[in-house]
Design a protein around this motif. Structure first.
Motif, PDB file in Angstrom:
ATOM      1  N   ASP A   1      72.119 -15.567  14.946  1.00 25.99           N
ATOM      2  CA  ASP A   1      72.285 -16.725  15.822  1.00 25.99           C
ATOM      3  C   ASP A   1      72.190 -16.265  17.280  1.00 25.99           C
ATOM      4  OD1 ASP A   1      74.066 -18.519  17.589  1.00 25.99           O
ATOM      5  OD2 ASP A   1      73.825 -19.737  15.777  1.00 25.99           O
ATOM      6  N   ALA A   2      71.121 -16.661  17.972  1.00 20.38           N
ATOM      7  CA  ALA A   2      70.877 -16.206  19.346  1.00 20.38           C
ATOM      8  C   ALA A   2      71.985 -16.639  20.296  1.00 20.38           C
ATOM      9  CB  ALA A   2      69.523 -16.703  19.836  1.00 20.38           C
ATOM     10  N   ALA A   3      72.489 -17.855  20.158  1.00 18.77           N
ATOM     11  CA  ALA A   3      73.557 -18.323  21.054  1.00 18.77           C
ATOM     12  C   ALA A   3      74.811 -17.463  20.886  1.00 18.77           C
ATOM     13  CB  ALA A   3      73.867 -19.789  20.796  1.00 18.77           C
ATOM     14  N   ALA A   4      75.130 -17.102  19.654  1.00 19.27           N
ATOM     15  CA  ALA A   4      76.288 -16.236  19.404  1.00 19.27           C
ATOM     16  C   ALA A   4      76.040 -14.836  19.960  1.00 19.27           C
ATOM     17  CB  ALA A   4      76.590 -16.186  17.911  1.00 19.27           C
ATOM     18  N   GLN A   5      74.821 -14.344  19.835  1.00 20.29           N
ATOM     19  CA  GLN A   5      74.489 -13.027  20.375  1.00 20.29           C
ATOM     20  C   GLN A   5      74.665 -13.010  21.894  1.00 20.29           C
ATOM     21  OE1 GLN A   5      70.571 -12.800  18.711  1.00 20.29           O
ATOM     22  NE2 GLN A   5      71.284 -11.831  16.816  1.00 20.29           N
ATOM     23  N   ILE A   6      74.237 -14.066  22.547  1.00 17.52           N
ATOM     24  CA  ILE A   6      74.397 -14.161  24.005  1.00 17.52           C
ATOM     25  C   ILE A   6      75.873 -14.246  24.362  1.00 17.52           C
ATOM     26  CG2 ILE A   6      74.015 -15.667  26.003  1.00 17.52           C
ATOM     27  CD1 ILE A   6      71.233 -16.276  24.618  1.00 17.52           C
ATOM     28  N   GLU A   7      76.623 -15.017  23.595  1.00 19.88           N
ATOM     29  CA  GLU A   7      78.059 -15.144  23.883  1.00 19.88           C
ATOM     30  C   GLU A   7      78.757 -13.785  23.774  1.00 19.88           C
ATOM     31  OE1 GLU A   7      81.864 -17.852  22.451  1.00 19.88           O
ATOM     32  OE2 GLU A   7      79.836 -18.502  21.918  1.00 19.88           O
ATOM     33  N   ILE A   8      78.409 -13.013  22.763  1.00 22.24           N
ATOM     34  CA  ILE A   8      79.007 -11.679  22.629  1.00 22.24           C
ATOM     35  C   ILE A   8      78.528 -10.773  23.761  1.00 22.24           C
ATOM     36  CG2 ILE A   8      79.101  -9.586  21.216  1.00 22.24           C
ATOM     37  CD1 ILE A   8      79.191 -11.422  18.757  1.00 22.24           C
ATOM     38  N   GLY A   9      77.235 -10.846  24.088  1.00 28.86           N
ATOM     39  CA  GLY A   9      76.731 -10.078  25.223  1.00 28.86           C
ATOM     40  C   GLY A   9      77.484 -10.412  26.496  1.00 28.86           C
ATOM     41  N   ASP A  10      77.751 -11.703  26.691  1.00 35.53           N
ATOM     42  CA  ASP A  10      78.499 -12.133  27.877  1.00 35.53           C
ATOM     43  C   ASP A  10      79.920 -11.569  27.880  1.00 35.53           C
ATOM     44  OD1 ASP A  10      76.293 -13.572  28.783  1.00 35.53           O
ATOM     45  OD2 ASP A  10      77.119 -15.538  28.214  1.00 35.53           O
ATOM     46  N   LEU A  11      80.553 -11.503  26.705  1.00 33.45           N
ATOM     47  CA  LEU A  11      81.902 -10.925  26.625  1.00 33.45           C
ATOM     48  C   LEU A  11      81.886  -9.463  27.067  1.00 33.45           C
ATOM     49  CD1 LEU A  11      83.136 -12.447  23.232  1.00 33.45           C
ATOM     50  CD2 LEU A  11      84.055 -12.946  25.510  1.00 33.45           C
ATOM     51  N   TYR A  12      80.903  -8.717  26.571  1.00 32.38           N
ATOM     52  CA  TYR A  12      80.793  -7.315  26.974  1.00 32.38           C
ATOM     53  C   TYR A  12      80.459  -7.180  28.457  1.00 32.38           C
ATOM     54  CZ  TYR A  12      81.303  -5.277  22.336  1.00 32.38           C
ATOM     55  OH  TYR A  12      81.808  -4.855  21.129  1.00 32.38           O
ATOM     56  N   ALA A  13      79.557  -8.012  28.964  1.00 30.38           N
ATOM     57  CA  ALA A  13      79.186  -7.936  30.374  1.00 30.38           C
ATOM     58  C   ALA A  13      80.383  -8.252  31.271  1.00 30.38           C
ATOM     59  CB  ALA A  13      78.028  -8.888  30.676  1.00 30.38           C
ATOM     60  N   ARG A  14      81.179  -9.253  30.877  1.00 32.26           N
ATOM     61  CA  ARG A  14      82.379  -9.572  31.665  1.00 32.26           C
ATOM     62  C   ARG A  14      83.370  -8.422  31.610  1.00 32.26           C
ATOM     63  NH1 ARG A  14      81.438 -14.788  29.778  1.00 32.26           N
ATOM     64  NH2 ARG A  14      82.909 -14.611  28.067  1.00 32.26           N
ATOM     65  N   ALA A  15      83.513  -7.798  30.448  1.00 32.31           N
ATOM     66  CA  ALA A  15      84.431  -6.656  30.335  1.00 32.31           C
ATOM     67  C   ALA A  15      83.953  -5.509  31.223  1.00 32.31           C
ATOM     68  CB  ALA A  15      84.533  -6.203  28.883  1.00 32.31           C
ATOM     69  N   ALA A  16      82.640  -5.293  31.271  1.00 33.71           N
ATOM     70  CA  ALA A  16      82.091  -4.219  32.095  1.00 33.71           C
ATOM     71  C   ALA A  16      82.297  -4.491  33.574  1.00 33.71           C
ATOM     72  CB  ALA A  16      80.603  -4.048  31.801  1.00 33.71           C
ATOM     73  N   ALA A  17      82.212  -5.748  33.958  1.00 31.08           N
ATOM     74  CA  ALA A  17      82.327  -6.113  35.371  1.00 31.08           C
ATOM     75  C   ALA A  17      83.775  -6.259  35.829  1.00 31.08           C
ATOM     76  CB  ALA A  17      81.578  -7.419  35.626  1.00 31.08           C
ATOM     77  N   ALA A  18      84.698  -6.341  34.881  1.00 31.25           N
ATOM     78  CA  ALA A  18      86.108  -6.531  35.228  1.00 31.25           C
ATOM     79  C   ALA A  18      86.627  -5.308  35.979  1.00 31.25           C
ATOM     80  CB  ALA A  18      86.942  -6.757  33.975  1.00 31.25           C
ATOM     81  N   PRO A  19      87.409  -5.541  37.028  1.00 34.67           N
ATOM     82  CA  PRO A  19      87.948  -4.400  37.777  1.00 34.67           C
ATOM     83  C   PRO A  19      88.910  -3.587  36.912  1.00 34.67           C
ATOM     84  CG  PRO A  19      88.859  -6.471  38.595  1.00 34.67           C
ATOM     85  CD  PRO A  19      87.840  -6.817  37.553  1.00 34.67           C
ATOM     86  N   SER A  20      88.806  -2.287  37.029  1.00 37.28           N
ATOM     87  CA  SER A  20      89.664  -1.370  36.281  1.00 37.28           C
ATOM     88  C   SER A  20      90.980  -1.182  37.027  1.00 37.28           C
ATOM     89  CB  SER A  20      88.949  -0.032  36.139  1.00 37.28           C
ATOM     90  OG  SER A  20      89.840   0.964  35.707  1.00 37.28           O
ATOM     91  N   GLN A  21      92.000  -0.770  36.298  1.00 39.58           N
ATOM     92  CA  GLN A  21      93.277  -0.430  36.928  1.00 39.58           C
ATOM     93  C   GLN A  21      93.090   0.779  37.842  1.00 39.58           C
ATOM     94  OE1 GLN A  21      95.847  -2.285  36.786  1.00 39.58           O
ATOM     95  NE2 GLN A  21      95.182  -3.637  35.154  1.00 39.58           N
ATOM     96  N   ASP A  22      92.180   1.682  37.447  1.00 33.92           N
ATOM     97  CA  ASP A  22      91.909   2.882  38.225  1.00 33.92           C
ATOM     98  C   ASP A  22      90.408   2.982  38.449  1.00 33.92           C
ATOM     99  OD1 ASP A  22      91.706   5.330  39.410  1.00 33.92           O
ATOM    100  OD2 ASP A  22      92.452   6.482  37.694  1.00 33.92           O
ATOM    101  N   PRO A  23      89.887   2.391  39.530  1.00 31.88           N
ATOM    102  CA  PRO A  23      88.439   2.352  39.742  1.00 31.88           C
ATOM    103  C   PRO A  23      87.798   3.729  39.904  1.00 31.88           C
ATOM    104  CG  PRO A  23      89.595   1.535  41.678  1.00 31.88           C
ATOM    105  CD  PRO A  23      90.635   1.762  40.601  1.00 31.88           C
ATOM    106  N   ASN A  24      88.602   4.773  40.172  1.00 29.47           N
ATOM    107  CA  ASN A  24      88.057   6.121  40.321  1.00 29.47           C
ATOM    108  C   ASN A  24      88.052   6.894  39.009  1.00 29.47           C
ATOM    109  OD1 ASN A  24      87.668   5.791  43.112  1.00 29.47           O
ATOM    110  ND2 ASN A  24      89.835   6.210  43.461  1.00 29.47           N
ATOM    111  N   SER A  25      88.559   6.282  37.985  1.00 30.05           N
ATOM    112  CA  SER A  25      88.699   6.946  36.693  1.00 30.05           C
ATOM    113  C   SER A  25      87.347   7.090  35.994  1.00 30.05           C
ATOM    114  CB  SER A  25      89.657   6.129  35.812  1.00 30.05           C
ATOM    115  OG  SER A  25      89.505   6.469  34.463  1.00 30.05           O
ATOM    116  N   ARG A  26      87.081   8.297  35.464  1.00 36.02           N
ATOM    117  CA  ARG A  26      85.857   8.515  34.683  1.00 36.02           C
ATOM    118  C   ARG A  26      85.888   7.685  33.412  1.00 36.02           C
ATOM    119  NH1 ARG A  26      83.550  14.597  34.853  1.00 36.02           N
ATOM    120  NH2 ARG A  26      83.936  14.900  37.054  1.00 36.02           N
ATOM    121  N   ALA A  27      87.062   7.549  32.828  1.00 31.56           N
ATOM    122  CA  ALA A  27      87.186   6.758  31.601  1.00 31.56           C
ATOM    123  C   ALA A  27      86.811   5.303  31.871  1.00 31.56           C
ATOM    124  CB  ALA A  27      88.604   6.853  31.039  1.00 31.56           C
ATOM    125  N   ALA A  28      87.238   4.777  33.013  1.00 32.76           N
ATOM    126  CA  ALA A  28      86.894   3.393  33.370  1.00 32.76           C
ATOM    127  C   ALA A  28      85.388   3.244  33.563  1.00 32.76           C
ATOM    128  CB  ALA A  28      87.638   2.966  34.633  1.00 32.76           C
TER     129      ALA A  28
END
Length: 186
Positions: A26-53
């Protein structure tokens, strides 16, 4: 799941039913999951200098790219646009303007005015495609033919590019645009 999160990272919460739909194609579901990951990637980290982040953000963008690609390969305009933007920005994939232009072209050929305008700009600058004012004018003219909030901006860009092409080139482009519009009623 088709795309597993790397051990030790925090994946975005994905509903099992949504994941099942996405894995079933389902392409719409694939995009929705992609959007979840993209939002998680763009979310500010608690430690922006962290390699893990930074590693988590890169991993999330890779996941987003994978899901967007699945949708894009099915002809989803939204998937094509999202994947093009990741290639343009080098998020989750290596920055590759030729790949970005190719995905924008796929969406443009389906009539997406924003993709048409973007492709026109890419041609005007020679980014990911050979520089061509004629092609830039063509794509910007198609974009400007769509009523919407950006129509005047597309028309202004088209007119600026139009100063760089000959009258014969203009006549040829206008014929191509008319043929495209006749074959693709909006």
């Amino acid at each position: 799941p088709a795309f597993a999160q790397a051990p030790g990272t925090q994946a975005p919460a994905i509903d099992a039913a949504l994941l099942a739909k996405a894995n079933a194609g389902d392409a719409a579901a694939q995009i929705e999951i992609g959007d979840l990951y993209a939002r998680a990637a763009a979310a500010p980290s608690q430690d922006p200098n962290s390699r893990a982040a930074a590693a988590l953000s890169a991993s999330d963008y890779r996941q987003a790219a994978g899901w967007y690609r699945k949708a894009a390969e099915q002809g989803s305009v939204t998937g094509e646009l999202r994947l093009a933007a990741l290639y343009r920005d080098g998020s989750g994939v290596a920055r590759d303007m030729a790949q970005a232009a190719e995905w924008y072209r796929k969406a443009a050929e389906q009539g997406d005015a924003g993709a048409q305008a973007t492709l026109g700009v890419l041609y005007s600058m020679g980014q990911g495609v050979p520089h061509s004012d004629v092609e830039a004018y063509y794509w910007l003219d198609l974009a400007a033919s769509v009523k919407g909030p950006d129509q005047e901006k597309y028309a202004a860009n088209r007119q600026m590019i139009g100063t760089h092409i000959t009258a014969d080139e203009l006549a040829d482009v206008e014929g191509r645009v008319a043929a495209w519009l006749a074959a693709h009623p909006r």
